[in-house]
Design an enzyme around this catalytic site. Structure first.
Site, short mmCIF file in Angstrom:
data_model
loop_
_atom_site.label_atom_id
_atom_site.label_comp_id
_atom_site.label_asym_id
_atom_site.label_seq_id
_atom_site.Cartn_x
_atom_site.Cartn_y
_atom_site.Cartn_z
N HIS A 75 27.35 -4.37 32.50
CA HIS A 75 28.28 -3.26 32.72
C HIS A 75 29.41 -3.66 33.67
O HIS A 75 29.25 -4.53 34.53
CB HIS A 75 27.56 -1.97 33.16
CG HIS A 75 27.06 -1.93 34.58
ND1 HIS A 75 25.76 -1.59 34.88
CD2 HIS A 75 27.67 -2.12 35.77
CE1 HIS A 75 25.61 -1.59 36.19
NE2 HIS A 75 26.75 -1.91 36.76
N ASP A 124 34.83 3.42 40.53
CA ASP A 124 33.79 4.40 40.22
C ASP A 124 33.22 5.07 41.47
O ASP A 124 33.52 4.65 42.60
CB ASP A 124 32.65 3.74 39.40
CG ASP A 124 32.21 2.39 39.98
OD1 ASP A 124 32.56 2.07 41.13
OD2 ASP A 124 31.49 1.66 39.27
N GLU A 162 28.49 1.55 31.03
CA GLU A 162 27.19 1.04 30.64
C GLU A 162 27.20 0.63 29.16
O GLU A 162 28.07 1.08 28.40
CB GLU A 162 26.13 2.13 30.84
CG GLU A 162 25.91 2.54 32.29
CD GLU A 162 25.03 1.55 33.07
OE1 GLU A 162 24.99 0.36 32.73
OE2 GLU A 162 24.39 2.00 34.04
N ASN A 215 23.10 -5.84 33.12
CA ASN A 215 23.16 -5.52 31.68
C ASN A 215 24.59 -5.67 31.14
O ASN A 215 24.89 -5.23 30.04
CB ASN A 215 22.63 -4.11 31.41
CG ASN A 215 23.46 -3.04 32.13
OD1 ASN A 215 24.46 -3.34 32.77
ND2 ASN A 215 23.04 -1.79 32.00
C1 GLP Z 1 27.21 -1.36 40.36
C2 GLP Z 1 28.72 -1.01 40.29
C3 GLP Z 1 29.51 -2.09 39.63
C4 GLP Z 1 28.99 -3.44 40.10
C5 GLP Z 1 27.60 -3.65 39.56
C6 GLP Z 1 26.93 -4.90 40.09
O1 GLP Z 1 26.38 -0.45 39.83
N1 GLP Z 1 29.04 0.23 39.68
O2 GLP Z 1 30.89 -1.92 39.89
O3 GLP Z 1 29.80 -4.47 39.61
O4 GLP Z 1 26.80 -2.52 39.71
O5 GLP Z 1 26.50 -4.73 41.39
P1 GLP Z 1 26.06 -5.95 42.30
O6 GLP Z 1 27.30 -6.70 42.60
O7 GLP Z 1 25.45 -5.32 43.52
O8 GLP Z 1 25.10 -6.76 41.52
#
Ligand code: GLP
Length: 250
Positions: A138, A67, A143, A136
């Site tokens: 995702h 992404d 989402e 959440n």
């Molecule tokens: C982000 C990314 C995801 C990631 C998630 C968790 O927004 N788009 O690919 O897995 O949120 O992030 P973190 O590992 O910092 O908790």
């Protein structure tokens, strides 16, 4: 699903890096689906260390990232392209032309999403997809919603995601409201999936993803339908999982 419970973030990162390293050693020209966020940072650090010891080479690897924030250029320090350069690409021998991240500054989001899907197809799909998980549930930026979106698409970030990610920006106002993300099809079509989850704040979503209904309201739950998923998590992230059957402690 194989579940590895690791004592802490460091142990989790080492275990996850082992899975990626095994993939690269077994298939040096593999396609890695890569992820950003704080969860895989330690995994990349470990891979960079092993690369430095000449344990593995990325010279023939191709990578596709999940992404990118819509509206950020790859030179913006909070863009996911920048993250990947900083944490992995600039430190290993992967060829720059073999690293792909959606273009957050494309003129037309729809055309960029279609291009990205064609690109993944042209690479023959993903061999190993690394995933983190949002609080959440995702995955990538898929989402929670009423249906699983299959192709690469543009998404409105959930308020909880904006809140979680604001720590990386000077203020909440600077967090982009939209992102481009690979859809569920290419994630689920990956031959193997490696999910890394760390911390108490993910424990609730992780327990629901592993034991609750498979639903787009908790996108990570769909991973239970994939035949080859390795979950590498720390103790805190698995602390709300009641049924410990099959959980391997490493
Ligand atoms: C982000 C990314 C995801 C990631 C998630 C968790 O927004 N788009 O690919 O897995 O949120 O992030 P973190 O590992 O910092 O908790």
């Amino acid at each position: 699903m194989r579940i590895y419970e690791c004592a802490d973030y460091r142990a989790m990162s080492r275990q996850a890096a082992n899975v990626i390293s095994a993939q690269v050693i077994m298939k040096p020209d593999c396609v890695l689906g890569l992820a950003t966020g704080s969860s895989p940072v330690g995994t990349y650090e470990q891979l960079v260390e092993w690369y430095g010891k000449k344990d593995l080479s990325f010279a023939r690897v191709k990578s596709v990232n999940l992404d990118e924030y819509w509206g950020l250029s790859g030179t913006h320090p909070q863009s996911y392209r920048y993250f990947m350069q900083e944490h992995l690409f600039d430190h290993v021998d992967i060829l720059p032309e073999n690293t792909y991240v959606p273009n957050g500054l494309a003129e037309d989001a729809g055309a960029e999403c279609a291009r990205y899907d064609r690109l993944i197809e042209s690479l023959g799909g993903v061999d190993l997809q690394l995933l983190g998980m949002g609080r959440n549930g995702h995955i990538g930026f898929n989402e929670p919603g009423d249906c699983f979106e299959l192709g690469t698409h543009i998404i409105e970030l959930a308020p909880s995601t904006i809140d979680a990610n604001k720590r990386f920006f000077a203020s909440e106002d600077e967090v982009p409201r939209q992102a481009l993300t690979m859809g569920i099809r290419h994630i689920m079509q990956a031959k193997k999936i490696l999910l890394v989850v760390s911390g108490e704040d993910k424990a609730d979503a992780l327990a629901k993803a592993l034991t609750g209904p498979v639903t787009p309201k908790l996108p990570a739950s769909i991973l239970r339908l994939h035949p080859d998923v390795v979950l590498v998590a720390d103790k805190a992230a698995l602390s709300r999982l009641d049924n410990r059957e099959g959980v391997m402690t490493v």
